[in-house]
Motif scaffolding. Sequence first.
Motif, PDB file in Angstrom:
ATOM      1  N   GLY A 147     -16.147 -40.297 -66.244  1.00 40.51           N
ATOM      2  CA  GLY A 147     -15.414 -40.486 -67.494  1.00 40.51           C
ATOM      3  C   GLY A 147     -15.119 -41.943 -67.727  1.00 40.51           C
ATOM      4  N   LEU A 148     -14.381 -42.201 -68.788  1.00 43.80           N
ATOM      5  CA  LEU A 148     -13.908 -43.553 -69.040  1.00 43.80           C
ATOM      6  C   LEU A 148     -12.621 -43.744 -68.262  1.00 43.80           C
ATOM      7  CD1 LEU A 148     -14.564 -44.010 -72.857  1.00 43.80           C
ATOM      8  CD2 LEU A 148     -15.916 -44.840 -70.935  1.00 43.80           C
ATOM      9  N   GLY A 149     -12.507 -44.886 -67.596  1.00 45.49           N
ATOM     10  CA  GLY A 149     -11.371 -45.092 -66.720  1.00 45.49           C
ATOM     11  C   GLY A 149     -10.429 -46.200 -67.116  1.00 45.49           C
ATOM     12  N   TRP A 150     -10.846 -47.066 -68.064  1.00 41.95           N
ATOM     13  CA  TRP A 150     -10.033 -48.238 -68.384  1.00 41.95           C
ATOM     14  C   TRP A 150     -10.657 -48.928 -69.579  1.00 41.95           C
ATOM     15  CZ3 TRP A 150     -11.159 -53.471 -68.603  1.00 41.95           C
ATOM     16  CH2 TRP A 150     -10.081 -54.346 -68.573  1.00 41.95           C
ATOM     17  N   ALA A 151      -9.837 -49.660 -70.330  1.00 42.57           N
ATOM     18  CA  ALA A 151     -10.355 -50.520 -71.395  1.00 42.57           C
ATOM     19  C   ALA A 151      -9.458 -51.744 -71.491  1.00 42.57           C
ATOM     20  CB  ALA A 151     -10.372 -49.789 -72.738  1.00 42.57           C
ATOM     21  N   GLY A 152     -10.060 -52.878 -71.790  1.00 46.22           N
ATOM     22  CA  GLY A 152      -9.298 -54.104 -71.949  1.00 46.22           C
ATOM     23  C   GLY A 152      -9.931 -54.986 -73.007  1.00 46.22           C
TER      24      GLY A 152
ATOM     25  N   LEU B  17      -2.040 -44.429 -71.351  1.00 41.68           N
ATOM     26  CA  LEU B  17      -2.437 -43.277 -72.149  1.00 41.68           C
ATOM     27  C   LEU B  17      -1.841 -42.010 -71.539  1.00 41.68           C
ATOM     28  CD1 LEU B  17      -6.176 -44.276 -72.566  1.00 41.68           C
ATOM     29  CD2 LEU B  17      -4.346 -44.562 -74.235  1.00 41.68           C
ATOM     30  N   PRO B  18      -1.790 -40.918 -72.281  1.00 45.25           N
ATOM     31  CA  PRO B  18      -1.204 -39.689 -71.755  1.00 45.25           C
ATOM     32  C   PRO B  18      -1.849 -39.185 -70.463  1.00 45.25           C
ATOM     33  CG  PRO B  18      -1.430 -39.516 -74.124  1.00 45.25           C
ATOM     34  CD  PRO B  18      -2.129 -40.793 -73.709  1.00 45.25           C
ATOM     35  N   ASP B  19      -3.131 -39.503 -70.242  1.00 44.05           N
ATOM     36  CA  ASP B  19      -3.795 -39.049 -69.013  1.00 44.05           C
ATOM     37  C   ASP B  19      -3.581 -39.993 -67.838  1.00 44.05           C
ATOM     38  OD1 ASP B  19      -5.455 -41.208 -69.573  1.00 44.05           O
ATOM     39  OD2 ASP B  19      -7.291 -40.020 -69.714  1.00 44.05           O
ATOM     40  N   GLY B  20      -2.760 -41.039 -68.029  1.00 41.90           N
ATOM     41  CA  GLY B  20      -2.472 -41.977 -66.952  1.00 41.90           C
ATOM     42  C   GLY B  20      -3.390 -43.183 -66.892  1.00 41.90           C
ATOM     43  N   ARG B  21      -4.443 -43.184 -67.680  1.00 37.47           N
ATOM     44  CA  ARG B  21      -5.357 -44.334 -67.718  1.00 37.47           C
ATOM     45  C   ARG B  21      -4.714 -45.466 -68.505  1.00 37.47           C
ATOM     46  NH1 ARG B  21      -9.354 -43.571 -63.977  1.00 37.47           N
ATOM     47  NH2 ARG B  21     -10.093 -41.453 -64.115  1.00 37.47           N
ATOM     48  N   HIS B  22      -5.246 -46.673 -68.340  1.00 36.52           N
ATOM     49  CA  HIS B  22      -4.644 -47.842 -68.970  1.00 36.52           C
ATOM     50  C   HIS B  22      -5.565 -48.543 -69.956  1.00 36.52           C
ATOM     51  CE1 HIS B  22      -1.990 -47.786 -65.261  1.00 36.52           C
ATOM     52  NE2 HIS B  22      -1.225 -47.492 -66.289  1.00 36.52           N
ATOM     53  N   VAL B  23      -4.929 -49.137 -70.951  1.00 35.99           N
ATOM     54  CA  VAL B  23      -5.562 -50.022 -71.917  1.00 35.99           C
ATOM     55  C   VAL B  23      -4.799 -51.336 -71.813  1.00 35.99           C
ATOM     56  CG1 VAL B  23      -6.054 -50.428 -74.356  1.00 35.99           C
ATOM     57  CG2 VAL B  23      -6.156 -48.103 -73.444  1.00 35.99           C
ATOM     58  N   GLU B  24      -5.521 -52.443 -71.608  1.00 39.40           N
ATOM     59  CA  GLU B  24      -4.865 -53.726 -71.408  1.00 39.40           C
ATOM     60  C   GLU B  24      -5.279 -54.722 -72.479  1.00 39.40           C
ATOM     61  OE1 GLU B  24      -4.553 -53.149 -66.581  1.00 39.40           O
ATOM     62  OE2 GLU B  24      -5.708 -54.837 -67.334  1.00 39.40           O
ATOM     63  N   VAL B  25      -4.341 -55.583 -72.840  1.00 41.53           N
ATOM     64  CA  VAL B  25      -4.572 -56.639 -73.825  1.00 41.53           C
ATOM     65  C   VAL B  25      -4.308 -57.970 -73.132  1.00 41.53           C
ATOM     66  CG1 VAL B  25      -3.837 -57.641 -76.017  1.00 41.53           C
ATOM     67  CG2 VAL B  25      -3.854 -55.152 -75.739  1.00 41.53           C
ATOM     68  N   PHE B  26      -5.292 -58.877 -73.222  1.00 43.45           N
ATOM     69  CA  PHE B  26      -5.185 -60.200 -72.624  1.00 43.45           C
ATOM     70  C   PHE B  26      -5.256 -61.243 -73.725  1.00 43.45           C
ATOM     71  CE2 PHE B  26      -7.451 -57.394 -69.747  1.00 43.45           C
ATOM     72  CZ  PHE B  26      -6.766 -57.553 -68.556  1.00 43.45           C
TER      73      PHE B  26
END
Length: 113
Positions: A5-10, A43-52
Amino acid sequence: MDVVGLGWAGTRTDRATELARFYQDVLGLHCVHTEPDFWVFELPDGRHVEVFGTNYPGKSHFDSGPVIGFAVVDLAQAVQQLRDAGVELLGEPGPTWQHFRGPDGNVYEVVSA
């Protein structure tokens, strides 16, 4: 490689504050960590989205747009398969991730599931 699956986005952007506000105020994402020029949303599923922001150290290779992470069952195996395929790895593996450059020139990562 076993991608599950998709695990992270930044995203690294010169409009980081605006993007962080959008994630929080419009998308309704919950900010779980912040420091100068850096925000982490869960996110609700515990995965993260990060902004740099562009001044945040160590992410200068995020130069082509948002970076997505493919969740894999075995990170070490996935990294070795990338090496064996001649894929350009970016930096050393982190404890749960490895960045790489795809054939389209964009940055991606594999991340432990």
